[in-house]
Design a protein around this motif. Sequence first.
Motif, mmCIF file in Angstrom:
data_model
loop_
_atom_site.group_PDB
_atom_site.id
_atom_site.type_symbol
_atom_site.label_atom_id
_atom_site.label_comp_id
_atom_site.label_asym_id
_atom_site.label_seq_id
_atom_site.Cartn_x
_atom_site.Cartn_y
_atom_site.Cartn_z
ATOM 1 N N GLU A 47 0.824 -1.196 0.000
ATOM 2 C CA GLU A 47 0.000 0.000 0.000
ATOM 3 C C GLU A 47 0.871 1.265 0.000
ATOM 4 N N ILE A 48 0.473 2.240 -0.804
ATOM 5 C CA ILE A 48 1.159 3.528 -0.862
ATOM 6 C C ILE A 48 0.492 4.475 0.130
ATOM 7 N N SER A 49 1.308 5.230 0.858
ATOM 8 C CA SER A 49 0.778 6.103 1.907
ATOM 9 C C SER A 49 -0.032 7.260 1.324
ATOM 10 N N GLU A 50 -1.016 7.718 2.118
ATOM 11 C CA GLU A 50 -1.854 8.840 1.704
ATOM 12 C C GLU A 50 -1.015 10.108 1.539
ATOM 13 N N GLU A 51 0.035 10.246 2.360
ATOM 14 C CA GLU A 51 0.909 11.416 2.294
ATOM 15 C C GLU A 51 1.591 11.512 0.933
ATOM 16 N N ALA A 52 2.054 10.375 0.394
ATOM 17 C CA ALA A 52 2.707 10.373 -0.917
ATOM 18 C C ALA A 52 1.706 10.666 -2.026
ATOM 19 N N LEU A 92 3.160 9.361 -14.156
ATOM 20 C CA LEU A 92 4.009 9.068 -13.007
ATOM 21 C C LEU A 92 3.132 8.746 -11.805
ATOM 22 N N MET A 93 3.741 8.123 -10.785
ATOM 23 C CA MET A 93 2.992 7.767 -9.587
ATOM 24 C C MET A 93 3.878 7.969 -8.363
ATOM 25 N N PRO A 94 3.494 8.884 -7.429
ATOM 26 C CA PRO A 94 4.272 9.047 -6.199
ATOM 27 C C PRO A 94 4.069 7.830 -5.293
ATOM 28 N N PHE A 95 5.144 7.358 -4.660
ATOM 29 C CA PHE A 95 4.957 6.193 -3.783
ATOM 30 C C PHE A 95 5.720 6.292 -2.458
ATOM 31 N N ASN A 96 6.537 7.327 -2.286
ATOM 32 C CA ASN A 96 7.238 7.484 -1.012
ATOM 33 C C ASN A 96 7.489 8.965 -0.745
ATOM 34 N N LYS A 97 7.130 9.443 0.472
ATOM 35 C CA LYS A 97 7.269 10.863 0.818
ATOM 36 C C LYS A 97 7.940 10.984 2.180
ATOM 37 N N THR A 98 9.040 11.748 2.174
ATOM 38 C CA THR A 98 9.685 12.102 3.434
ATOM 39 C C THR A 98 9.555 13.609 3.620
ATOM 40 N N LYS A 99 10.219 14.147 4.629
ATOM 41 C CA LYS A 99 10.070 15.560 4.942
ATOM 42 C C LYS A 99 10.431 16.471 3.775
ATOM 43 N N ASP A 100 11.530 16.136 3.096
ATOM 44 C CA ASP A 100 11.986 17.028 2.019
ATOM 45 C C ASP A 100 12.240 16.302 0.700
ATOM 46 N N ARG A 101 11.712 15.099 0.561
ATOM 47 C CA ARG A 101 11.956 14.363 -0.684
ATOM 48 C C ARG A 101 10.718 13.536 -1.063
ATOM 49 N N LEU A 102 10.432 13.543 -2.351
ATOM 50 C CA LEU A 102 9.330 12.732 -2.894
ATOM 51 C C LEU A 102 9.905 11.774 -3.932
ATOM 52 N N THR A 103 9.557 10.503 -3.827
ATOM 53 C CA THR A 103 10.003 9.509 -4.802
ATOM 54 C C THR A 103 8.818 9.106 -5.672
ATOM 55 N N VAL A 104 9.015 9.163 -6.987
ATOM 56 C CA VAL A 104 7.925 8.855 -7.921
ATOM 57 C C VAL A 104 8.373 7.799 -8.919
ATOM 58 N N ALA A 105 7.402 7.032 -9.387
ATOM 59 C CA ALA A 105 7.648 6.058 -10.457
ATOM 60 C C ALA A 105 7.326 6.728 -11.782
ATOM 61 N N ILE A 106 8.231 6.593 -12.764
ATOM 62 C CA ILE A 106 8.020 7.175 -14.087
ATOM 63 C C ILE A 106 8.124 6.081 -15.138
ATOM 64 N N ALA A 107 7.483 6.309 -16.286
ATOM 65 C CA ALA A 107 7.448 5.285 -17.330
ATOM 66 C C ALA A 107 8.549 5.458 -18.363
ATOM 67 N N ASP A 108 9.080 6.677 -18.468
ATOM 68 C CA ASP A 108 10.071 6.938 -19.520
ATOM 69 C C ASP A 108 11.304 7.621 -18.923
ATOM 70 N N PRO A 109 12.423 6.912 -18.740
ATOM 71 C CA PRO A 109 13.607 7.500 -18.123
ATOM 72 C C PRO A 109 14.310 8.513 -19.018
ATOM 73 N N LEU A 110 13.963 8.523 -20.316
ATOM 74 C CA LEU A 110 14.624 9.425 -21.248
ATOM 75 C C LEU A 110 13.929 10.779 -21.362
ATOM 76 N N ASP A 111 12.756 10.900 -20.714
ATOM 77 C CA ASP A 111 12.062 12.189 -20.685
ATOM 78 C C ASP A 111 12.594 12.969 -19.478
#
Length: 593
Positions: A79-84, A98-117
């Motif tokens: 499960e992905i947190s509501e905060e993310a 894209l889809m955010p899946f992890n959120k800390t105080k000063d950083r957001l981690t997102v999943a992306i489909a195209d690494p070249l964009d």
Amino acid sequence: MPSQHVISLGLSRRLADFLVEEELLSAANLTEALDAQKKGGEKLGSLLIEKGFIEEEKLLQFLAEKTGISYVSLADLGEISEEAISAVPESIARQKMLMPFNKTKDRLTVAIADPLDVMILDDLKMQLGCDVVGCLASEAEISAAHDKYYKQETSQEALEDIVKQQSDNEAAAEGLEQVEEKADKAEAGLEKAAEDAPVIKMVNLIIAGAVKAHASDIHIEAYAKDLRIRYRIDGVLHEQPSPPKKFHAAICARVKIMSNLNIAERRVPQDGRMRLKLEGKEIDMRVSVLPCAPGEKIVTRILDSSGLKVNMTQLGFEPEAMAVFKKAMEAPYGVALVTGPTGSGKSTTLYSALSNLNTPDTNIMTAEDPVEYQLQGINQVQINNQVGLTFPAALRSFLRQDPDVIMVGEIRDAETATIAINAALTGHLVFSTLHTNDTSQTITRLGMMGVEPFLVSSAMLMIEAQRLLRAICPKCKEGYEVEKDWLLKLGVPEVQLQAAIGAGQKKITLFKGKGCENCAGTGYRGRQGLYEVMEVTDAIRQLILDRASAKQIKTQSMKQGMLTLRMCAVRKLLGGLTTAEEMMRVTAADGDT
């Protein structure tokens, strides 16, 4: 029908060469994909996966390694947190894929489909004002996460909200009712009502809902006391939540404005087109307005070009039928006909065939009414009967344009048929469509038009009849056992049954969908093509010259090995792709074979 691409990433030629060097891809497969890319303009990564040259997960892991971006499987994260989730608005997540899946105080981690964009993460960082880290993930998993975590307001709830907004403004609501009563005279009032925010929202909601549901058509119909909206999904109409009847005139006016039609004209039919951009995707729509007794009916055809220019093997042809079709495509001259009722996928089949023939050394010309999809590298002519640009006129002109391949949108009369056949006899490969029920009846239909049998027998290479059959939803598919005798009573040939279950067996496992969110409770998702392909051999040509009946021609075709529509449907039934009910619905007229 073919599935959507599961990823949308681009792939540089250098990275593709690395795939070959590391033996994840053969040089021949890369060359084939590059050739296909030149024709269709699709992204190389998508083509490699679509053609089955490399598995999606292997390609993503390879790209993650080469670009220095971590690879993540959203399905394995839990499960992905509501905060993310709340960190990125749904509109941005869907637009940027894209889809955010992890959120800390000063950083957001997102999943992306195209690494070249490279712009995605920079744009997001500027919009959110925090550090953003990207991980590579499958587009299919990202889309699934969007549907799971971003709460979607139902169509009914959204419509109720819009109607409430309009009702709160009593003057506006009163004005709408007056427009409904006096629409024939109130052009200015009708235009004003069509530009009201609630009406615009309603029309946008109707269109967006249809696109999301993968509908092919939207039907907006007025009755004495209410308004009905239906979507055609996988060939079947489904009723949708509808606004009150008082909004009908304003909705019609809004659709007319969007498609550049005359909003004051309510006495004669009108046809138009519109183009919208939804979730970053260009959507072409063809609009037909028809005056009816209670009010105008609007049918909007959603033209999705993503199903075109696909590999012919993905359309659902049986191997035997595909061999005959390809033989006709490779012929230097002759006529190949694609037949079937409206909405049976004839355009997809023809465009896919033309795309396979579309090379720099081939001059392809088409005459269509209307031109639904514009194809790069093919000369397409829009028929306009009002100015004299008819199918026969276009065909005559084509012959002075040095074509190699000609496509006639539809043969409607003897003149068009005769010119098309004469074009084939003078060294051109001609494709066209005809509205008939099966292959053998096509010969009878041409005869009824007045086309001479010797012309038909001389030029015809192949006749193909087709239907679209709903496929079982893969997410709620379940098996059940039935008696062999039950299938025999349905008209399933015993030879096909024996081949599927073996001698001595009395029961066979079939499949159905129990209904889920993925298929809107219908048990079906997507469609498969049924193709009856008749090769016009010397024996068939002789029967045509002898003016034989359709039944005699069909009997001879089956002796040659032709699979009927029912036989193809049985294969898909026994292969677990569709249900017995769907087989009977689509091929009821073919049950005697």
